[in-house]
Design an enzyme around this catalytic site. Structure first.
Site, PDB file in Angstrom:
ATOM      1  CG  PHE A   1      -1.943   1.080   1.190  1.00 35.51           C
ATOM      2  CD1 PHE A   1      -3.013   0.995   0.308  1.00 35.51           C
ATOM      3  CD2 PHE A   1      -1.826   2.206   1.987  1.00 35.51           C
ATOM      4  CE1 PHE A   1      -3.958   2.020   0.246  1.00 35.51           C
ATOM      5  CE2 PHE A   1      -2.774   3.233   1.926  1.00 35.51           C
ATOM      6  CZ  PHE A   1      -3.839   3.132   1.046  1.00 35.51           C
TER       7      PHE A   1
ATOM      8  CG  ASP B   1      -0.200  -2.406   6.891  1.00 30.85           C
ATOM      9  OD1 ASP B   1      -1.296  -2.654   7.447  1.00 30.85           O
ATOM     10  OD2 ASP B   1      -0.012  -1.394   6.195  1.00 30.85           O
TER      11      ASP B   1
ATOM     12  CE1 TYR C   1      -9.347   3.366   6.669  1.00 31.54           C
ATOM     13  CE2 TYR C   1      -8.243   4.442   8.497  1.00 31.54           C
ATOM     14  CZ  TYR C   1      -8.268   4.073   7.173  1.00 31.54           C
ATOM     15  OH  TYR C   1      -7.223   4.394   6.354  1.00 31.54           O
TER      16      TYR C   1
ATOM     17  NE  ARG D   1     -10.358  -2.479  -2.216  1.00 23.30           N
ATOM     18  CZ  ARG D   1      -9.712  -1.786  -1.265  1.00 23.30           C
ATOM     19  NH1 ARG D   1      -8.457  -2.114  -0.965  1.00 23.30           N
ATOM     20  NH2 ARG D   1     -10.267  -0.778  -0.660  1.00 23.30           N
TER      21      ARG D   1
END
Lengths: 420, 420
Positions: free
Chosen positions: A140, A211, A236, A385
């Protein structure tokens, strides 16, 4: 194959509805707000709203802030309602979801800032002759950017070495200080072998920073089981803590004496209100809490985590795989008809809780899907996605999503026909 | 003395009430929740709740998060309701309060983390032979701790030189890279001469990092007017943004090409959703936004800032000085009777919006005051601290506070008498 796995194995709507009728997690859906007319397949970007959150926010704002004012920092500590220890209480709720002890987890700041903290700590611990930060070329972006920024701050002392995920293992060599890897690829949904890579990294004297953005809350994570050194994750996504919810980090207990909190703020001090001139770290991971906690956002995350209190993460994983298997199966005919290519592995061990396809007009297709109420997301350059959240998705949702995708693709083709 | 200054000049209760009747800011009190039976003199630690905040939080949670879900990141941008630009909108509201342009301000993260960002940027810009970080020995601890942590990360390359505030000017020497100073001392309420120190620092080639924790929202700040280089401030004190509200930072426009955002996260990228592998900074101070904004806490701050929309900061300053003058005057007889020593300067130019006294039993006295509804705070080792917020305090509040302090001190003495 467990009894539960066998509960999910077929795929017409009525069969899917039968599966849903036997779903041991079906009751969890009622704990979330899910708007009418929408199939929400983007909980891997922003988890849906747990229904307890608005009342908690109202209580924190009106009573704790508005009514008790400054006293709320320390009042009602015995009832676990003081703000000072709120980060620790949230850490204690996250710990069992990631296979950690509470004192190994700190909550606060963003995932990006936490990546910076852990990279700084790990590089400081690594032998100085090791100068390579090994990462996935498709990691990412913020993981890459934070490593770039830290390296610039350190005078470009290190080399950030991005390699394709298939070449990671071969690149675990003696010049590597640490690996910075995201367990589940945000685009493809491909899940790395965290246990295998960690073990091999350790054999080569390499520290690991994992991560867990697309792992925590999506399936069981066992950081101590795999011997992970450091980890960071997102509040989140699958933890449903709300937009920009505070992030968490993990520092293995065995490293806590040698790892250093370079972002040393007053809320990580052993005694913040001593107001001492020198930083003395708090015990355990609390030292990685830096500034004053964002109480409103943190309280939302705290309330959201209660959703997991009665959830067996192995059951959640079984349902997740059943949902993603069902989606892949139902999509199969469409991949023959349209330029759709599955990029998520079919192998369960190599999959998170999302399914992705390449499509040459992915951006436009996702725009139409969103307009029609199928909320997935588009990721550059050509990825559709779809995230699945076993806490609030049914197999019938999967069926509805695929019908919606089919309709959009049919219309897309018609419009292309009209244009030619 | 302006006409407005003359409005506030005397001190019996009825005279104070007359002043309150003429107070041009009196209507602002109705915009805050202030509990019955309490005189709240700790808005310099946590500002009171603006009444619009709970409804805003409810809307963000239930409609934007719960109803619109992921779409809220980009939806309604033309109506200034998208989350992506929320940090910039909040920055634009803070900018006029601190004498900055909107593109010079970034909002997010904690004050501590923002101090780290600015120290890193400023040290990188300073000539490498300058190795001293000059700071006030009584600076707020987190300022000191963050500098210590950054210096450790940089291999102790720098010397953190803490000196008493009276010796700051004499220490602006050619070996100093930057100053890290808080304009208003959190304990004494002593206000430094930001304009004079900045000008002298510049004459010696020194960069300035100003901490406005007890300045922003407390009185007019004019960063560009004094030529400040960098600044940081707090969202939850005089800006009333809620517990742990996001912090702001300022980078002067002239430095934006040379200052570097070392905490480079995806939300500071010029195009976050390009998902590029290399960090390209966004224009202006937006590059200092790092991770995903904490939307709930940031929305509370956004709503809270609207309180300032119709406030003339010069009028607010005049009222603040009148309130603190009144308090000092009314307390004067008590300092003769009890071991109370005023530590806040009487000179207006050297005062923020708080008044502090030393008392040998300060901790116990403040505990009794809080029990009796006078909410100030205690700061080590012996400071009683009283903050005044012109938006919601009246002169009659000051009078009530002093009566309460008097009663507590009388009882304290009695109890001491009983003990001997």
């Amino acid at each position: 194959m467990t009894v539960f796995d066998r509960l999910f194995a077929d795929s017409t709507l009525s069969q899917l509805q039968e599966k849903d009728a036997r779903d041991p997690l079906a009751h969890k859906r009622a704990e979330f707000k899910l708007p009418e007319g929408v199939v929400y397949l983007d909980g891997n970007s922003l988890g849906a709203l747990p229904l307890t959150v608005p009342a908690r926010l109202a209580r924190v704002a009106e009573e704790e802030w508005g009514g008790q004012l400054i006293r709320s920092w320390t009042a009602n500590a015995e009832a676990a309602q003081d703000w000072m220890n709120l980060p620790d209480r949230v850490a204690a709720k996250i710990a069992p979801l990631i296979g950690a002890q509470p004192h190994e987890v700190a909550v606060g700041d963003s995932t990006s800032v936490n990546i910076f903290k852990l990279l700084a700590a790990a590089l400081h611990m690594a032998p100085p002759e090791r100068r390579v930060i090994l990462t996935d070329a498709d990691n990412f972006p913020t993981d890459l950017y934070m490593a770039q920024g830290l390296n610039a701050l350190l005078g470009e002392k290190y080399e950030l070495r991005p390699v394709p995920s298939a070449e990671l293992e071969a690149n675990l060599t003696g010049d590597v200080a640490l690996t910075l890897l995201t367990e589940v690829d945000y685009r493809t949904g491909h899940r790395l072998d965290m246990a295998g890579l960690t073990a091999k990294a350790h054999r080569h004297g390499i520290l690991t920073v994992w991560d867990l953005a697309h792992s925590a809350g999506a399936f069981p994570v066992d950081l101590n089981g795999v011997g992970a050194d450091f980890a960071v994750g997102c509040g989140y996504k699958f933890l449903n803590g709300g937009p920009g919810a505070p992030s968490f980090l993990f520092v293995a207990g065995r490293h806590q004496d040698s790892a250093r909190a370079f972002l040393s703020g007053w809320m990580g001090h052993a005694d913040p209100f001593e107001m001492a001139r020198d930083f003395t770290p708090a015990p355990g991971a609390r030292r990685y809490v830096v500034g004053t906690p964002t109480v409103l956002s943190l309280s939302a995350l705290d309330a959201a985590l209660d959703v997991f209190a009665d959830v067996d993460m192995n059951v959640l994983r079984a349902k997740s795989l059943s949902l993603t298997d069902t989606f892949i199966d139902l999509m199969e005919p469409l991949t023959a008809q349209y330029p759709l290519t599955l990029v998520t592995p079919r192998n369960h061990d190599e999959r998170g809780s999302q399914v992705s396809y390449r499509h040459p007009q992915a951006r436009e297709v996702m725009q139409k899907l969103i307009e029609s109420g199928i909320l997935g997301d588009y990721r550059t350059p050509d990825i559709l996605r779809f995230g699945f959240t076993p806490l609030y998705h049914s197999h019938a949702d999967v069926w509805r999503a695929v019908q919606g995708i089919k309709r959009v693709l049919e219309n897309e083709v018609l419009e292309e026909g009209e244009r030619t």
